[in-house]
Design a protein around this motif. Structure first.
Motif, PDB file in Angstrom:
ATOM      1  N   THR A  74       0.841  -1.192   0.000  1.00 21.57           N
ATOM      2  CA  THR A  74       0.000   0.000   0.000  1.00 21.57           C
ATOM      3  C   THR A  74       0.877   1.243   0.000  1.00 21.57           C
ATOM      4  O   THR A  74       1.874   1.300   0.716  1.00 21.57           O
ATOM      5  N   SER A  75       0.486   2.223  -0.806  1.00 23.04           N
ATOM      6  CA  SER A  75       1.234   3.475  -0.874  1.00 23.04           C
ATOM      7  C   SER A  75       0.259   4.645  -0.924  1.00 23.04           C
ATOM      8  O   SER A  75      -0.637   4.679  -1.784  1.00 23.04           O
ATOM      9  N   PHE A  76       0.440   5.588  -0.019  1.00 20.28           N
ATOM     10  CA  PHE A  76      -0.366   6.809  -0.084  1.00 20.28           C
ATOM     11  C   PHE A  76       0.035   7.618  -1.305  1.00 20.28           C
ATOM     12  O   PHE A  76      -0.811   8.226  -1.965  1.00 20.28           O
ATOM     13  N   GLN A  77       1.316   7.626  -1.635  1.00 23.46           N
ATOM     14  CA  GLN A  77       1.809   8.362  -2.799  1.00 23.46           C
ATOM     15  C   GLN A  77       1.178   7.841  -4.093  1.00 23.46           C
ATOM     16  O   GLN A  77       0.844   8.606  -4.981  1.00 23.46           O
ATOM     17  N   LYS A  78       0.988   6.527  -4.183  1.00 19.36           N
ATOM     18  CA  LYS A  78       0.406   5.934  -5.386  1.00 19.36           C
ATOM     19  C   LYS A  78      -1.120   5.898  -5.330  1.00 19.36           C
ATOM     20  O   LYS A  78      -1.778   5.563  -6.297  1.00 19.36           O
ATOM     21  N   GLY A  79      -1.669   6.158  -4.177  1.00 22.61           N
ATOM     22  CA  GLY A  79      -3.124   6.190  -4.050  1.00 22.61           C
ATOM     23  C   GLY A  79      -3.766   4.821  -3.885  1.00 22.61           C
ATOM     24  O   GLY A  79      -4.915   4.613  -4.255  1.00 22.61           O
ATOM     25  N   GLY A  80      -3.021   3.879  -3.350  1.00 26.36           N
ATOM     26  CA  GLY A  80      -3.591   2.554  -3.137  1.00 26.36           C
ATOM     27  C   GLY A  80      -2.548   1.457  -3.231  1.00 26.36           C
ATOM     28  O   GLY A  80      -1.358   1.672  -2.980  1.00 26.36           O
ATOM     29  N   GLN A  81      -3.012   0.294  -3.635  1.00 25.61           N
ATOM     30  CA  GLN A  81      -2.149  -0.876  -3.746  1.00 25.61           C
ATOM     31  C   GLN A  81      -1.240  -0.769  -4.975  1.00 25.61           C
ATOM     32  O   GLN A  81      -1.645  -0.250  -6.011  1.00 25.61           O
ATOM     33  N   TYR A  82      -0.025  -1.267  -4.814  1.00 25.71           N
ATOM     34  CA  TYR A  82       0.884  -1.401  -5.949  1.00 25.71           C
ATOM     35  C   TYR A  82       1.644  -2.707  -5.801  1.00 25.71           C
ATOM     36  O   TYR A  82       1.596  -3.360  -4.763  1.00 25.71           O
ATOM     37  N   GLY A 118       0.022   0.482  -9.729  1.00 24.09           N
ATOM     38  CA  GLY A 118       1.288   0.514 -10.447  1.00 24.09           C
ATOM     39  C   GLY A 118       2.159  -0.676 -10.095  1.00 24.09           C
ATOM     40  O   GLY A 118       1.815  -1.500  -9.249  1.00 24.09           O
ATOM     41  N   ILE A 119       3.298  -0.736 -10.761  1.00 31.46           N
ATOM     42  CA  ILE A 119       4.276  -1.794 -10.537  1.00 31.46           C
ATOM     43  C   ILE A 119       5.641  -1.133 -10.377  1.00 31.46           C
ATOM     44  O   ILE A 119       6.019  -0.280 -11.184  1.00 31.46           O
ATOM     45  N   GLU A 120       6.347  -1.520  -9.348  1.00 30.76           N
ATOM     46  CA  GLU A 120       7.708  -1.049  -9.101  1.00 30.76           C
ATOM     47  C   GLU A 120       8.646  -2.253  -9.175  1.00 30.76           C
ATOM     48  O   GLU A 120       8.268  -3.368  -8.803  1.00 30.76           O
ATOM     49  N   LEU A 121       9.863  -2.015  -9.615  1.00 30.68           N
ATOM     50  CA  LEU A 121      10.873  -3.066  -9.696  1.00 30.68           C
ATOM     51  C   LEU A 121      12.227  -2.414  -9.810  1.00 30.68           C
ATOM     52  O   LEU A 121      12.331  -1.204  -9.960  1.00 30.68           O
ATOM     53  N   GLU A 122      13.256  -3.230  -9.729  1.00 26.62           N
ATOM     54  CA  GLU A 122      14.585  -2.711 -10.010  1.00 26.62           C
ATOM     55  C   GLU A 122      15.360  -3.740 -10.805  1.00 26.62           C
ATOM     56  O   GLU A 122      15.041  -4.934 -10.781  1.00 26.62           O
ATOM     57  N   THR A 123      16.341  -3.256 -11.530  1.00 21.61           N
ATOM     58  CA  THR A 123      17.219  -4.129 -12.296  1.00 21.61           C
ATOM     59  C   THR A 123      18.614  -3.528 -12.285  1.00 21.61           C
ATOM     60  O   THR A 123      18.784  -2.351 -11.912  1.00 21.61           O
ATOM     61  N   GLY A 124      19.571  -4.312 -12.676  1.00 24.46           N
ATOM     62  CA  GLY A 124      20.941  -3.828 -12.713  1.00 24.46           C
ATOM     63  C   GLY A 124      21.120  -2.698 -13.716  1.00 24.46           C
ATOM     64  O   GLY A 124      20.454  -2.664 -14.761  1.00 24.46           O
ATOM     65  N   LEU A 125      22.009  -1.787 -13.416  1.00 29.08           N
ATOM     66  CA  LEU A 125      22.251  -0.640 -14.288  1.00 29.08           C
ATOM     67  C   LEU A 125      22.714  -1.050 -15.672  1.00 29.08           C
ATOM     68  O   LEU A 125      22.432  -0.375 -16.657  1.00 29.08           O
ATOM     69  N   ASN A 126      23.424  -2.165 -15.773  1.00 29.17           N
ATOM     70  CA  ASN A 126      23.979  -2.601 -17.054  1.00 29.17           C
ATOM     71  C   ASN A 126      23.168  -3.697 -17.721  1.00 29.17           C
ATOM     72  O   ASN A 126      23.611  -4.277 -18.706  1.00 29.17           O
ATOM     73  N   ASN A 127      22.008  -3.991 -17.212  1.00 26.87           N
ATOM     74  CA  ASN A 127      21.172  -5.055 -17.772  1.00 26.87           C
ATOM     75  C   ASN A 127      20.315  -4.483 -18.900  1.00 26.87           C
ATOM     76  O   ASN A 127      19.116  -4.259 -18.752  1.00 26.87           O
ATOM     77  N   GLU A 128      20.947  -4.269 -20.034  1.00 29.61           N
ATOM     78  CA  GLU A 128      20.289  -3.581 -21.152  1.00 29.61           C
ATOM     79  C   GLU A 128      19.112  -4.363 -21.722  1.00 29.61           C
ATOM     80  O   GLU A 128      18.093  -3.781 -22.075  1.00 29.61           O
ATOM     81  N   ALA A 129      19.224  -5.674 -21.817  1.00 28.15           N
ATOM     82  CA  ALA A 129      18.132  -6.479 -22.383  1.00 28.15           C
ATOM     83  C   ALA A 129      16.878  -6.365 -21.523  1.00 28.15           C
ATOM     84  O   ALA A 129      15.771  -6.180 -22.040  1.00 28.15           O
ATOM     85  N   THR A 130      17.061  -6.456 -20.219  1.00 26.47           N
ATOM     86  CA  THR A 130      15.912  -6.360 -19.321  1.00 26.47           C
ATOM     87  C   THR A 130      15.333  -4.953 -19.329  1.00 26.47           C
ATOM     88  O   THR A 130      14.109  -4.780 -19.359  1.00 26.47           O
TER      89      THR A 130
END
Length: 151
Positions: A74-82, A118-130
């Motif tokens: 839950t995120s107040f910034q996003k206005g609900g579930q993410y 919304g959807i949040e995620l992270e990936t490596g800085l050099n992972n160009e394909a992803t």
């Protein structure tokens, strides 16, 4: 043909074994023996009905070859579930065949039908394909610095 299934508390022991196997393949270089032994226990815990953790498994011609898992938050910034997308993994020999994209599209559909914001995620800085895959689906870069604390 790729089929994608959502796992639940009723997931069969065979499917849990398939997912455990995929986790082990993904983590074998970065996880120690203790972590590897915890995978099955954590998987069972994450599939409990009250859990906010969700798993999708992709099968190619009946064989489990990829998975994704995420948590709803839950995120107040996003206005609900993410969604926080924890992991998406495709076995090396099945990469570049659109399987990760199909997993992501299934997650996006799942989220839209539940009014997820919304959807949040992270990936490596050099992972160009992803990064290219994420950008092709409308994800955009967010400049931030992630911090972590472990017990």
């Amino acid at each position: 043909m790729v089929e994608i299934d959502e796992l639940s508390a009723d997931t069969t022991a065979e499917t849990k074994r398939e997912l455990t196997y995929l986790f082990e393949k993904q983590l074998h270089n970065i996880a120690g023996k203790k972590a590897m032994m915890q995978i099955e226990h954590l998987l069972n815990e994450a599939l409990l009905p009250q859990s906010k953790t969700y798993f999708f498994i992709a099968r190619y011609e009946g064989q489990a070859v990829a998975f994704a898992f995420f948590n709803t938050m839950t995120s107040f910034q996003k206005g609900g579930q993410y969604i926080w997308l924890n992991e998406i993994y495709v076995e090396e020999e099945y990469r570049n065949q659109g399987i990760a994209k199909k997993l992501l599209l299934r997650i996006i559909y799942w989220a839209e039908t539940r009014n997820i914001k919304g959807i949040e995620l992270e990936t490596g800085l050099n992972n160009e394909a992803t990064k290219s895959l994420y950008n092709s689906l409308g994800f955009y870069d967010v400049v931030s610095k992630r911090y972590s604390f472990r017990f």
